[in-house]
Design a protein around this motif. Structure first.
Motif, PDB file in Angstrom:
ATOM      1  N   MET A  21      -3.801  -0.224  -8.236  1.00 44.37           N
ATOM      2  CA  MET A  21      -5.184  -0.022  -7.825  1.00 44.37           C
ATOM      3  C   MET A  21      -5.206   1.250  -6.987  1.00 44.37           C
ATOM      4  O   MET A  21      -4.162   1.706  -6.503  1.00 44.37           O
ATOM      5  CB  MET A  21      -5.669  -1.214  -7.008  1.00 44.37           C
ATOM      6  N   SER A  22      -6.393   1.831  -6.811  1.00 49.72           N
ATOM      7  CA  SER A  22      -6.440   3.038  -5.998  1.00 49.72           C
ATOM      8  C   SER A  22      -7.599   2.946  -5.027  1.00 49.72           C
ATOM      9  O   SER A  22      -8.533   2.177  -5.221  1.00 49.72           O
ATOM     10  CB  SER A  22      -6.554   4.276  -6.877  1.00 49.72           C
TER      11      SER A  22
ATOM     12  N   THR B  37      -1.675  -0.780  -4.095  1.00 52.43           N
ATOM     13  CA  THR B  37      -2.845   0.090  -3.944  1.00 52.43           C
ATOM     14  C   THR B  37      -2.355   1.439  -3.453  1.00 52.43           C
ATOM     15  O   THR B  37      -1.614   1.510  -2.455  1.00 52.43           O
ATOM     16  CB  THR B  37      -3.842  -0.478  -2.918  1.00 52.43           C
TER      17      THR B  37
ATOM     18  N   GLY C 109       0.841  -1.184   0.000  1.00 52.82           N
ATOM     19  CA  GLY C 109       0.000   0.000   0.000  1.00 52.82           C
ATOM     20  C   GLY C 109       0.878   1.236   0.000  1.00 52.82           C
ATOM     21  O   GLY C 109       1.934   1.250   0.644  1.00 52.82           O
TER      22      GLY C 109
ATOM     23  N   GLU D  87      -3.681   4.653 -11.238  1.00 50.65           N
ATOM     24  CA  GLU D  87      -4.337   3.601 -12.020  1.00 50.65           C
ATOM     25  C   GLU D  87      -3.758   3.537 -13.435  1.00 50.65           C
ATOM     26  O   GLU D  87      -3.559   2.455 -13.982  1.00 50.65           O
ATOM     27  CB  GLU D  87      -5.848   3.845 -12.070  1.00 50.65           C
TER      28      GLU D  87
END
Ligand SMILES: [Zn+2]
Ligand SMILES: [Zn+2]
Length: 312
Positions: free
Chosen positions: A195-196, A177, A154, A190
């Motif tokens: 991923m966001s 992410t 993350g 993205e």
């Protein structure tokens, strides 16, 4: 030469000044491109403890051509002392007595030869300048567990540093992410293949790239049991962060600071840029001249992640 000098808070002036005189061991470099960073914005607004007295030179992500050899170089922003306890331990990035080099927002800069890094052939000046912040991202990854241990990462914060971290983690094949409250920054992540989210949860490793106490806490709370948090964003001087003790103890979280970079990491960043591993153009805004720099800094750190390319 023309140079942008900081005369005080929010007071950047472009002036004709005497060319810098290289000291012993210094080299004169004609600047081709220098990029802005969040630190420049903060320095313009509220000063910086490492800045020399006003009027102070500004700009620490600098690419140019050596006046003596004609070679294109990245001007590193610091040289470690080589003798302090940190240097002796092989950690020059936390040298206790570094020499900092500012002044990329000028036609010429004098810098110690030890701060210069050869730019790979074909790499554009603006891209080479970005090797300085990218090297800090390279260093932050080196502080984190390897992909085999921490395949899911993350990234908290979608500014230029967060975007660079995401790109490097993706290049290693991790799932990434990125969390940011700005929709345009989530879209940038993205576009790079991440991923966001608006908030992070349950990652093997979490990189904090905001530099605020609430974000430090959120990074700890988003870390999976047994995971690692890497603090990349520096908070305002004198700031304390309150962290939840339960996961630190019962989930054995590793908390690691990541600051700056070692010279080899700058060379690695230059090689990564030359290999195309990072879409640096996605972060580049401009180019602008010295006269537009103050307005660019005043626009602040909001909006999409971007670094202004300044051509002095
Ligand atoms: Zn910077
Ligand atoms: Zn040292």
């Amino acid at each position: 030469m023309r140079a942008a000098l900081l005369f005080g808070l929010e007071d950047l002036r472009v002036l004709e000044v005497a060319d810098p005189v290289p000291g012993p061991g210094d080299v004169l470099v004609r600047v081709e491109a220098a990029t802005t960073c969040g630190t420049d914005v903060k320095t313009w607004r509220r000063g910086h403890p490492l800045l020399p007295p006003y009027p102070a030179p500004l700009g620490h992500e600098t690419c140019g051509v050596r006046e003596d050899t004609g070679e294109r170089v990245l001007v590193g922003d610091s040289v470690a002392c080589g003798t302090c306890r940190s240097c002796a331990a092989g950690r020059p990035q936390i040298c206790r007595e570094p020499r900092w080099i500012f002044g990329g927002f000028a036609e010429l800069i004098a810098a110690p030869e030890a701060a210069l890094h050869r730019v790979p052939d074909g790499l554009e000046p603006a891209a080479a300048a970005m090797a300085e912040p990218l090297a800090a991202a390279v260093h932050a990854l080196a502080r984190a567990p390897a992909k085999a241990v921490a395949p899911d990462a993350g990234v908290l914060g979608g500014g230029p540093m967060g975007q660079m971290l995401a790109a490097l983690l993706l290049a290693e094949g991790r799932t990434v992410t990125l969390a940011d409250r700005h929709a345009e920054r989530r879209a940038q992540a993205e576009a790079a293949g991440a991923m966001s989210a608006e908030a992070l949860a349950d990652h093997d490793v979490v990189f904090e790239a905001v530099g605020r106490p609430d974000a430090w806490r959120a990074a700890v709370e988003a870390c999976a049991p047994g995971g690692c948090v890497v603090f990349v964003g520096g908070c305002k001087a004198g700031t304390d962060a309150s962290l939840p003790t339960r996961p630190l103890h019962y989930e054995e979280l590793d908390l690691r600071g990541a600051f700056h970079h070692a010279p080899e990491e700058v060379d690695r960043a230059l090689a990564l840029l030359a290999s195309g591993a990072l879409d640096w153009r996605a972060l580049a805004a401009g180019p602008i001249g010295l006269d537009d720099l103050q307005q660019a800094l005043a626009a602040g750190n909001e909006g999409p992640a971007r670094k202004w390319v300044v051509i002095p």
